[in-house]
Scaffold this motif. Structure first.
Motif, PDB file in Angstrom:
ATOM      1  N   ASP A 157       0.829  -1.205   0.000  1.00  0.00           N
ATOM      2  CA  ASP A 157       0.000   0.000   0.000  1.00  0.00           C
ATOM      3  C   ASP A 157       0.866   1.259   0.000  1.00  0.00           C
ATOM      4  O   ASP A 157       0.582   2.232  -0.714  1.00  0.00           O
ATOM      5  CB  ASP A 157      -0.894   0.024   1.247  1.00  0.00           C
ATOM      6  N   ALA A 158       1.912   1.250   0.813  1.00  0.00           N
ATOM      7  CA  ALA A 158       2.781   2.426   0.902  1.00  0.00           C
ATOM      8  C   ALA A 158       3.421   2.732  -0.452  1.00  0.00           C
ATOM      9  O   ALA A 158       3.515   3.902  -0.863  1.00  0.00           O
ATOM     10  CB  ALA A 158       3.855   2.206   1.961  1.00  0.00           C
ATOM     11  N   ILE A 159       3.850   1.708  -1.159  1.00  0.00           N
ATOM     12  CA  ILE A 159       4.439   1.903  -2.485  1.00  0.00           C
ATOM     13  C   ILE A 159       3.391   2.445  -3.449  1.00  0.00           C
ATOM     14  O   ILE A 159       3.646   3.376  -4.229  1.00  0.00           O
ATOM     15  CB  ILE A 159       5.036   0.585  -3.009  1.00  0.00           C
ATOM     16  N   LEU A 160       2.203   1.859  -3.398  1.00  0.00           N
ATOM     17  CA  LEU A 160       1.119   2.289  -4.281  1.00  0.00           C
ATOM     18  C   LEU A 160       0.802   3.762  -4.093  1.00  0.00           C
ATOM     19  O   LEU A 160       0.778   4.548  -5.059  1.00  0.00           O
ATOM     20  CB  LEU A 160      -0.129   1.442  -4.006  1.00  0.00           C
ATOM     21  N   TYR A 161       0.584   4.186  -2.848  1.00  0.00           N
ATOM     22  CA  TYR A 161       0.113   5.552  -2.625  1.00  0.00           C
ATOM     23  C   TYR A 161       1.244   6.580  -2.732  1.00  0.00           C
ATOM     24  O   TYR A 161       0.993   7.738  -3.082  1.00  0.00           O
ATOM     25  CB  TYR A 161      -0.622   5.641  -1.295  1.00  0.00           C
ATOM     26  N   THR A 162       2.478   6.171  -2.485  1.00  0.00           N
ATOM     27  CA  THR A 162       3.603   7.068  -2.750  1.00  0.00           C
ATOM     28  C   THR A 162       3.715   7.332  -4.253  1.00  0.00           C
ATOM     29  O   THR A 162       3.942   8.461  -4.694  1.00  0.00           O
ATOM     30  CB  THR A 162       4.913   6.473  -2.220  1.00  0.00           C
ATOM     31  N   THR A 163       3.515   6.280  -5.040  1.00  0.00           N
ATOM     32  CA  THR A 163       3.538   6.429  -6.499  1.00  0.00           C
ATOM     33  C   THR A 163       2.391   7.313  -6.967  1.00  0.00           C
ATOM     34  O   THR A 163       2.567   8.199  -7.821  1.00  0.00           O
ATOM     35  CB  THR A 163       3.437   5.049  -7.170  1.00  0.00           C
ATOM     36  N   VAL A 164       1.215   7.072  -6.424  1.00  0.00           N
ATOM     37  CA  VAL A 164       0.035   7.860  -6.792  1.00  0.00           C
ATOM     38  C   VAL A 164       0.258   9.344  -6.528  1.00  0.00           C
ATOM     39  O   VAL A 164      -0.032  10.200  -7.372  1.00  0.00           O
ATOM     40  CB  VAL A 164      -1.194   7.353  -6.004  1.00  0.00           C
TER      41      VAL A 164
END
Length: 235
Positions: A157-164
């Protein structure tokens, strides 16, 4: 930037441009070089055809070894077009191992865009991972990504939302309001304000980081949910 696991043959396309336009090199003039840290580590003469403005090149595994958390390789193709020299650059990143399971499709799903608006090469998941590792250490993140429990879910999740969050500033220019494919077409409602989407991503990132490393504050408020008492039982 495209990212690959180190220690393997890397094959990728290199687009050739001259004065900003696709360029087909003169026969026998194209040469590939690969550099790391400013030092050329591999060269190869390339064979090109009469329509080859995009070349598929392979960098052998022995030139993709690393001893650091990440490393960058710069591919340069030098050639001539009509007797005039030009060159084109392509870069890629190497990491020891790709442990996350989040994908560019997950990023597009959250943002509500399609692949033509946000291609895979513009979704820098590994760059997001590196930024998180700089905050909570590589060891913490690596352990979470293979934990097989809630920490693994939150790490992805952290990777996903940092990318977003890195992509949201460009959404207004990326998102098409209308697309047509032959007889098929669709139109979106005009949307210029992505602040609500940003707030949701910030909150979800904070919630993920609270699990991974409670002492690190990403700077966003964490959503706190409460359960009200049952109006009938009072429980």
């Amino acid at each position: 930037m495209r990212t690959f696991e180190a220690g393997r043959d890397i094959t990728l396309p290199v687009s050739l441009f001259y004065n900003g336009q696709p360029a087909v090199p003169d026969a026998g003039t194209a040469v590939l070089s690969v550099s790391a840290g400013g030092t050329v580590i591999f060269t190869q003469e390339l064979t090109t055809g009469p329509t080859d403005a995009v070349l598929v090149v392979t960098v052998p595994a022995e030139h993709n070894q690393i001893s650091t958390p990440f490393s960058r390789r710069v591919i340069r193709v030098t050639a001539e077009r009509g007797g005039l020299p030009f060159d084109s650059l392509t870069m890629y990143r190497l990491v020891p191992a790709i442990l996350y399971t989040v994908t560019p499709a997950d990023v597009r799903a959250f943002l509500g865009v399609n692949e033509s608006e946000l291609p895979d090469e513009d979704v820098d998941l590994s760059g997001a991972l590196l930024n998180i590792e700089f905050s909570i250490t590589r060891e913490t993140m690596a352990a979470a990504l293979v934990s097989g429990d809630v920490a693994e879910v939150r790490a992805n999740d952290a990777i996903l939302y940092t990318t977003v969050l890195a992509l949201i500033p460009s959404l207004a220019n990326r998102v098409a309001q209308e697309e047509t494919d032959g007889a098929l077409s669709f139109r979106r409602n005009a949307r210029k304000d992505f602040s609500e989407l940003q707030k949701a991503a910030e909150a979800r990132l904070s919630a993920a980081m609270a699990v991974l490393s409670p002492v690190v504050d990403p700077g966003y408020a964490i959503f706190i949910t409460t359960t009200d008492a049952d109006p009938i039982t009072g429980a």
